[in-house]
Design a protein around this motif. Structure first.
Motif, PDB file in Angstrom:
ATOM      1  N   MET A 166      44.230  30.362  20.893  1.00 52.99           N
ATOM      2  CA  MET A 166      44.595  29.282  21.792  1.00 52.99           C
ATOM      3  C   MET A 166      43.335  28.503  22.162  1.00 52.99           C
ATOM      4  O   MET A 166      42.266  29.083  22.357  1.00 52.99           O
ATOM      5  N   GLU A 167      43.499  27.203  22.268  1.00 51.95           N
ATOM      6  CA  GLU A 167      42.390  26.322  22.617  1.00 51.95           C
ATOM      7  C   GLU A 167      41.845  26.655  24.009  1.00 51.95           C
ATOM      8  O   GLU A 167      42.597  26.992  24.909  1.00 51.95           O
ATOM      9  N   ASN A 168      40.543  26.592  24.162  1.00 45.40           N
ATOM     10  CA  ASN A 168      39.796  26.816  25.411  1.00 45.40           C
ATOM     11  C   ASN A 168      39.651  28.285  25.799  1.00 45.40           C
ATOM     12  O   ASN A 168      39.087  28.579  26.848  1.00 45.40           O
ATOM     13  N   MET A 169      40.121  29.218  24.987  1.00 53.87           N
ATOM     14  CA  MET A 169      39.923  30.643  25.280  1.00 53.87           C
ATOM     15  C   MET A 169      38.446  31.014  25.210  1.00 53.87           C
ATOM     16  O   MET A 169      38.034  31.998  25.819  1.00 53.87           O
ATOM     17  N   GLU A 170      37.649  30.214  24.506  1.00 50.88           N
ATOM     18  CA  GLU A 170      36.216  30.513  24.372  1.00 50.88           C
ATOM     19  C   GLU A 170      35.487  30.489  25.716  1.00 50.88           C
ATOM     20  O   GLU A 170      34.403  31.052  25.852  1.00 50.88           O
ATOM     21  N   TYR A 171      36.070  29.852  26.729  1.00 46.77           N
ATOM     22  CA  TYR A 171      35.452  29.816  28.059  1.00 46.77           C
ATOM     23  C   TYR A 171      35.669  31.124  28.825  1.00 46.77           C
ATOM     24  O   TYR A 171      35.035  31.356  29.842  1.00 46.77           O
ATOM     25  N   LEU A 172      36.578  31.952  28.356  1.00 49.91           N
ATOM     26  CA  LEU A 172      36.918  33.196  29.048  1.00 49.91           C
ATOM     27  C   LEU A 172      36.200  34.378  28.404  1.00 49.91           C
ATOM     28  O   LEU A 172      36.807  35.236  27.785  1.00 49.91           O
ATOM     29  N   LYS A 173      34.905  34.420  28.558  1.00 47.89           N
ATOM     30  CA  LYS A 173      34.093  35.490  27.987  1.00 47.89           C
ATOM     31  C   LYS A 173      33.942  36.619  29.000  1.00 47.89           C
ATOM     32  O   LYS A 173      34.126  36.425  30.207  1.00 47.89           O
ATOM     33  N   ARG A 174      33.564  37.780  28.514  1.00 51.13           N
ATOM     34  CA  ARG A 174      33.269  38.911  29.401  1.00 51.13           C
ATOM     35  C   ARG A 174      32.231  38.461  30.429  1.00 51.13           C
ATOM     36  O   ARG A 174      31.237  37.856  30.094  1.00 51.13           O
ATOM     37  N   GLY A 175      32.524  38.755  31.693  1.00 53.78           N
ATOM     38  CA  GLY A 175      31.602  38.394  32.766  1.00 53.78           C
ATOM     39  C   GLY A 175      31.924  37.084  33.463  1.00 53.78           C
ATOM     40  O   GLY A 175      31.324  36.758  34.478  1.00 53.78           O
ATOM     41  N   THR A 176      32.898  36.314  32.943  1.00 52.47           N
ATOM     42  CA  THR A 176      33.292  35.058  33.577  1.00 52.47           C
ATOM     43  C   THR A 176      33.996  35.335  34.902  1.00 52.47           C
ATOM     44  O   THR A 176      34.942  36.129  34.950  1.00 52.47           O
ATOM     45  N   VAL A 177      33.537  34.704  35.971  1.00 53.26           N
ATOM     46  CA  VAL A 177      34.184  34.851  37.275  1.00 53.26           C
ATOM     47  C   VAL A 177      35.413  33.950  37.307  1.00 53.26           C
ATOM     48  O   VAL A 177      35.339  32.777  36.952  1.00 53.26           O
ATOM     49  N   ILE A 178      36.556  34.519  37.708  1.00 55.78           N
ATOM     50  CA  ILE A 178      37.796  33.756  37.788  1.00 55.78           C
ATOM     51  C   ILE A 178      38.406  33.936  39.182  1.00 55.78           C
ATOM     52  O   ILE A 178      38.187  34.936  39.850  1.00 55.78           O
ATOM     53  N   SER A 179      39.168  32.942  39.582  1.00 52.21           N
ATOM     54  CA  SER A 179      39.909  32.962  40.834  1.00 52.21           C
ATOM     55  C   SER A 179      41.380  33.081  40.462  1.00 52.21           C
ATOM     56  O   SER A 179      41.936  32.184  39.837  1.00 52.21           O
ATOM     57  N   VAL A 180      42.010  34.210  40.816  1.00 55.71           N
ATOM     58  CA  VAL A 180      43.386  34.516  40.399  1.00 55.71           C
ATOM     59  C   VAL A 180      44.344  34.317  41.564  1.00 55.71           C
ATOM     60  O   VAL A 180      44.088  34.780  42.672  1.00 55.71           O
ATOM     61  N   SER A 181      45.471  33.625  41.305  1.00 53.26           N
ATOM     62  CA  SER A 181      46.494  33.376  42.323  1.00 53.26           C
ATOM     63  C   SER A 181      47.832  33.974  41.896  1.00 53.26           C
ATOM     64  O   SER A 181      48.172  33.951  40.714  1.00 53.26           O
ATOM     65  N   HIS A 182      48.563  34.483  42.877  1.00 51.36           N
ATOM     66  CA  HIS A 182      49.899  35.032  42.668  1.00 51.36           C
ATOM     67  C   HIS A 182      50.709  34.700  43.914  1.00 51.36           C
ATOM     68  O   HIS A 182      50.169  34.681  45.025  1.00 51.36           O
ATOM     69  N   ALA A 183      51.988  34.451  43.762  1.00 55.18           N
ATOM     70  CA  ALA A 183      52.839  34.040  44.880  1.00 55.18           C
ATOM     71  C   ALA A 183      52.838  35.046  46.033  1.00 55.18           C
ATOM     72  O   ALA A 183      52.967  34.670  47.200  1.00 55.18           O
ATOM     73  N   ALA A 184      52.676  36.325  45.751  1.00 56.88           N
ATOM     74  CA  ALA A 184      52.718  37.347  46.796  1.00 56.88           C
ATOM     75  C   ALA A 184      51.404  37.478  47.568  1.00 56.88           C
ATOM     76  O   ALA A 184      51.360  38.129  48.601  1.00 56.88           O
ATOM     77  N   ILE A 185      50.354  36.862  47.052  1.00 49.40           N
ATOM     78  CA  ILE A 185      49.043  36.963  47.684  1.00 49.40           C
ATOM     79  C   ILE A 185      48.752  35.638  48.382  1.00 49.40           C
ATOM     80  O   ILE A 185      48.867  34.574  47.785  1.00 49.40           O
ATOM     81  N   GLY A 186      48.378  35.701  49.637  1.00 53.44           N
ATOM     82  CA  GLY A 186      48.178  34.502  50.444  1.00 53.44           C
ATOM     83  C   GLY A 186      47.104  33.562  49.944  1.00 53.44           C
ATOM     84  O   GLY A 186      47.200  32.360  50.106  1.00 53.44           O
ATOM     85  N   GLU A 187      46.078  34.099  49.323  1.00 53.64           N
ATOM     86  CA  GLU A 187      45.001  33.243  48.835  1.00 53.64           C
ATOM     87  C   GLU A 187      44.447  33.830  47.548  1.00 53.64           C
ATOM     88  O   GLU A 187      44.628  35.016  47.268  1.00 53.64           O
ATOM     89  N   PRO A 188      43.781  33.009  46.736  1.00 56.45           N
ATOM     90  CA  PRO A 188      43.251  33.500  45.457  1.00 56.45           C
ATOM     91  C   PRO A 188      42.259  34.650  45.639  1.00 56.45           C
ATOM     92  O   PRO A 188      41.602  34.779  46.667  1.00 56.45           O
ATOM     93  N   VAL A 189      42.178  35.488  44.619  1.00 58.29           N
ATOM     94  CA  VAL A 189      41.301  36.650  44.595  1.00 58.29           C
ATOM     95  C   VAL A 189      40.259  36.441  43.503  1.00 58.29           C
ATOM     96  O   VAL A 189      40.608  36.036  42.387  1.00 58.29           O
ATOM     97  N   LEU A 190      39.013  36.694  43.828  1.00 55.49           N
ATOM     98  CA  LEU A 190      37.956  36.596  42.821  1.00 55.49           C
ATOM     99  C   LEU A 190      37.884  37.885  42.028  1.00 55.49           C
ATOM    100  O   LEU A 190      37.951  38.982  42.583  1.00 55.49           O
ATOM    101  N   THR A 191      37.743  37.749  40.713  1.00 55.14           N
ATOM    102  CA  THR A 191      37.585  38.899  39.838  1.00 55.14           C
ATOM    103  C   THR A 191      36.781  38.458  38.617  1.00 55.14           C
ATOM    104  O   THR A 191      36.388  37.302  38.521  1.00 55.14           O
TER     105      THR A 191
END
Length: 191
Positions: A1-26
């Motif tokens: 898939m296009e742009n997957m190259e930006y998701l390398k090991r060690g990349t900090v991401i902000s994850v959101s889910h409807a059950a969680i009030g605010e995004p979580v860093l991982t």
């Protein structure tokens, strides 16, 4: 898939889910084809996040920002407790910001210019010229200028800045505001 190259090991991401009030860093642990894996955040256990749930993530880079939509395709409860994120769509936006933003989670008080009413908030990202905050309260357009934000950045150190709201977005359980910083005070100490 296009742009997957930006998701390398060690990349900090902000994850959101409807059950969680605010995004979580991982942090991305590994990638395979249209999937990437991140360490299971405690908030997922506390808020009952399950396999098959819709999820999205954001990645901030120097030149681009990615918004990633998908589902949780697996949760491995054995060490090292990875969540498998099956990517459905990646939207890539050119980062038009003059200065890089850094993802943070800092408690803050927002004070409106026309009174001394303080509102508890969380600073989600910050850079030299702007920031993003989330809070439960809604700030009216008439109160959107010259906000004063104070956040603790060390055990006894505080950052104080004034800002104008340039973006407002309801996220259901909370509101997110994009801020343009107009003045940063000298380093401050607790009052």
């Amino acid at each position: 898939m296009e742009n997957m190259e930006y998701l390398k090991r060690g990349t900090v991401i902000s994850v959101s889910h409807a059950a969680i009030g605010e995004p979580v860093l991982t942090v991305v642990q590994k990638t395979e084809e249209n999937n990437f894996y991140f360490k299971l955040p405690m908030e997922f256990l506390k808020r009952n996040v399950f396999k098959g749930d819709s999820i999205n993530a954001q990645v901030f880079g120097d030149e681009y920002e990615l918004v990633i939509d998908g589902i949780i395709s697996d949760v491995d409860f054995q060490y090292p407790n990875y969540v498998q994120f099956c990517v459905d769509k990646i939207q890539k936006y050119r980062n038009k910001r003059e200065f890089r933003r850094y993802m943070v989670n800092m408690m803050a008080n927002v004070t409106l210019a026309r009174n001394d009413y303080k509102i508890y908030s969380v600073v989600k990202n910050i850079g030299f010229s702007g920031a993003s905050i989330v809070l439960k309260d809604e700030i009216s357009e008439e109160d959107s200028k010259k906000l004063r934000i104070i956040t603790q950045v060390g055990e006894k150190d505080y950052l104080e800045f004034s800002a104008d709201i340039v973006r407002a977005e309801s996220k259901g359980l909370y509101n997110e505001y994009g801020l343009s910083i107009i003045h940063i005070s000298e380093p401050t100490r607790p009052y």
